[in-house]
Design an enzyme around this catalytic site. Structure first.
Site, mmCIF file in Angstrom:
data_model
loop_
_atom_site.group_PDB
_atom_site.id
_atom_site.type_symbol
_atom_site.label_atom_id
_atom_site.label_comp_id
_atom_site.label_asym_id
_atom_site.label_seq_id
_atom_site.Cartn_x
_atom_site.Cartn_y
_atom_site.Cartn_z
ATOM 1 N N GLU A 59 0.820 -1.207 0.000
ATOM 2 C CA GLU A 59 0.000 0.000 0.000
ATOM 3 C C GLU A 59 0.858 1.263 0.000
ATOM 4 O O GLU A 59 0.541 2.249 -0.665
ATOM 5 C CB GLU A 59 -0.929 0.000 1.229
ATOM 6 C CG GLU A 59 -1.913 -1.153 1.271
ATOM 7 C CD GLU A 59 -1.396 -2.365 2.024
ATOM 8 O OE1 GLU A 59 -2.217 -3.100 2.598
ATOM 9 O OE2 GLU A 59 -0.154 -2.604 2.028
ATOM 10 N N ALA A 165 13.168 -35.964 -8.915
ATOM 11 C CA ALA A 165 13.232 -36.285 -10.340
ATOM 12 C C ALA A 165 13.352 -37.794 -10.469
ATOM 13 O O ALA A 165 14.086 -38.438 -9.696
ATOM 14 C CB ALA A 165 14.430 -35.598 -10.992
#
Length: 357
Positions: A59, A165
């Site tokens: 903000e 993997a």
């Protein structure tokens, strides 16, 4: 994800907030990723995101980005922000007060912040000052973006990603050769992506055997991002002092059953061995403010997280062109729902979520 053309006006600007928020990935923890835009008459006049922990919130950056000639429009504009503005003093002043100070009349919020020091207090403060507030625009997308933050505060543990993997499952999916011999499974492009993943998480973890056999560095040397905190489980303190995990490239936490100490960039954390070792370790990481961990091996450690239902997300890389005749079998997921997959040359990367949390 809905295509941009069918988004409502509010969703369009919230979508932009989420895009901005993602730019802070890997740099805001233990704070959440947040994006904000300021809109006047259907034109964005300011935008910003939380870039680094301890620095200005979204903000603040949004308001500060407004050009001098447009600053008189701030009090006639609508602020869109992906997460409820804070209402407490932390590293920076409350964003809710900043919005009120600039007389922004309307605020549209993606989702509420469940963190105890916020949790509706920012919304209440804005409403008490007479602002028009809308909450829940693209809420699921906003919650998903900060799933690490919300998991950390809801379950008092880090968000856990298990990753490995494996070779072509048609011949049996393996993550290493016989006797744990290291095999290069994923291709060089997938490896770069893995290093990007590392940069986006607070920490990365391996077990003793992986540290001994592979001697991994667990850094982001293939991607221009920060190194995660390295975590190794070494219950009996077997690792020699010359392994890469104990060098000065990054902070390393060594979970063991012997000693509690601090040595340069190495933190030795003593955890009692036994059935509760894993949950005790995650609680210790919560106390150390480690918000997310990517677990990279080995198979036993990965399967332990899966079997004890202490995982949130899985990322499995399969090299369909690689066949391993015998070796260490890949972990087996339980209660997993595949979200999506992508292909990079020889590798298919599948993303899963845990359906039993």
């Amino acid at each position: 994800m809905r295509i941009f053309a069918v988004l409502t006006k509010q969703e369009k600007y919230m979508h932009r907030c989420l895009q901005l928020a993602r730019l802070g990935a890997g740099n805001t923890a233990p704070n959440p990723m947040v994006g904000a835009v300021l809109v006047y008459n259907d034109v964005i006049i300011g935008e910003g995101y939380h870039e680094h922990y301890g620095q200005a919130h979204a903000e603040v950056n949004c308001i500060n980005s407004v050009k001098e000639e447009d600053r008189q429009l701030i009090e006639k504009s609508t602020m869109y922000v992906s997460l409820e503005p804070c209402a407490h003093y932390g590293k920076t002043p409350p964003c809710a007060d900043l919005i009120i100070k600039h007389r922004i009349p309307e605020v549209v919020i993606g989702c509420r912040d469940s963190f105890d020091q916020v949790d509706g207090k920012g919304i209440a403060r804005l409403q008490a000052s007479g602002l028009r507030i809308t909450v829940g625009v693209m809420e699921q997308e906003a919650l998903q973006l900060n799933r690490r933050f919300f998991t950390f505060h809801q379950y008092h543990r880090p968000y856990i990603i298990v990753k490995w993997a494996q070779s072509n499952p048609a011949n049996g999916a393996y993550i290493a050769g016989a006797n744990g011999k290291r095999v290069l499974i994923s291709n060089e492009y997938s490896n770069r992506l893995v290093h990007q993943w590392r940069s986006e998480e607070a920490a990365i973890m391996v077990g003793t055997k992986t540290a001994l056999l592979d001697d991994p560095a667990l850094t982001t040397r293939l991607y221009p991002g920060k190194n995660p905190v390295r975590i190794v489980i070494d219950k009996k303190l077997q690792l020699p002092g010359n392994v890469q995990l104990l060098n000065t490239a990054a902070t390393t936490i060594v979970f063991n059953s012997t000693k509690e100490a601090m040595q340069a960039n190495i933190i030795f954390k003593k955890i009692k061995d036994g059935a509760a070792f894993l949950s005790s370790m995650l609680h210790a990481l919560y106390e150390l403010q480690v918000q997310s961990v990517i677990v990279e091996g080995g198979a036993t450690l990965l399967q332990s997280f899966i079997n004890e239902n202490m995982w949130d997300e899985a990322r499995v890389i399969t090299n369909h062109s690689l066949t391993i005749e015998e070796g260490i079998a890949a972990p087996v997921l339980h209660h997993a729902q595949q979200l999506h997959s992508t292909t990079i040359l020889t590798d298919t990367i599948a993303f899963y979520t845990n359906t039993h949390l």
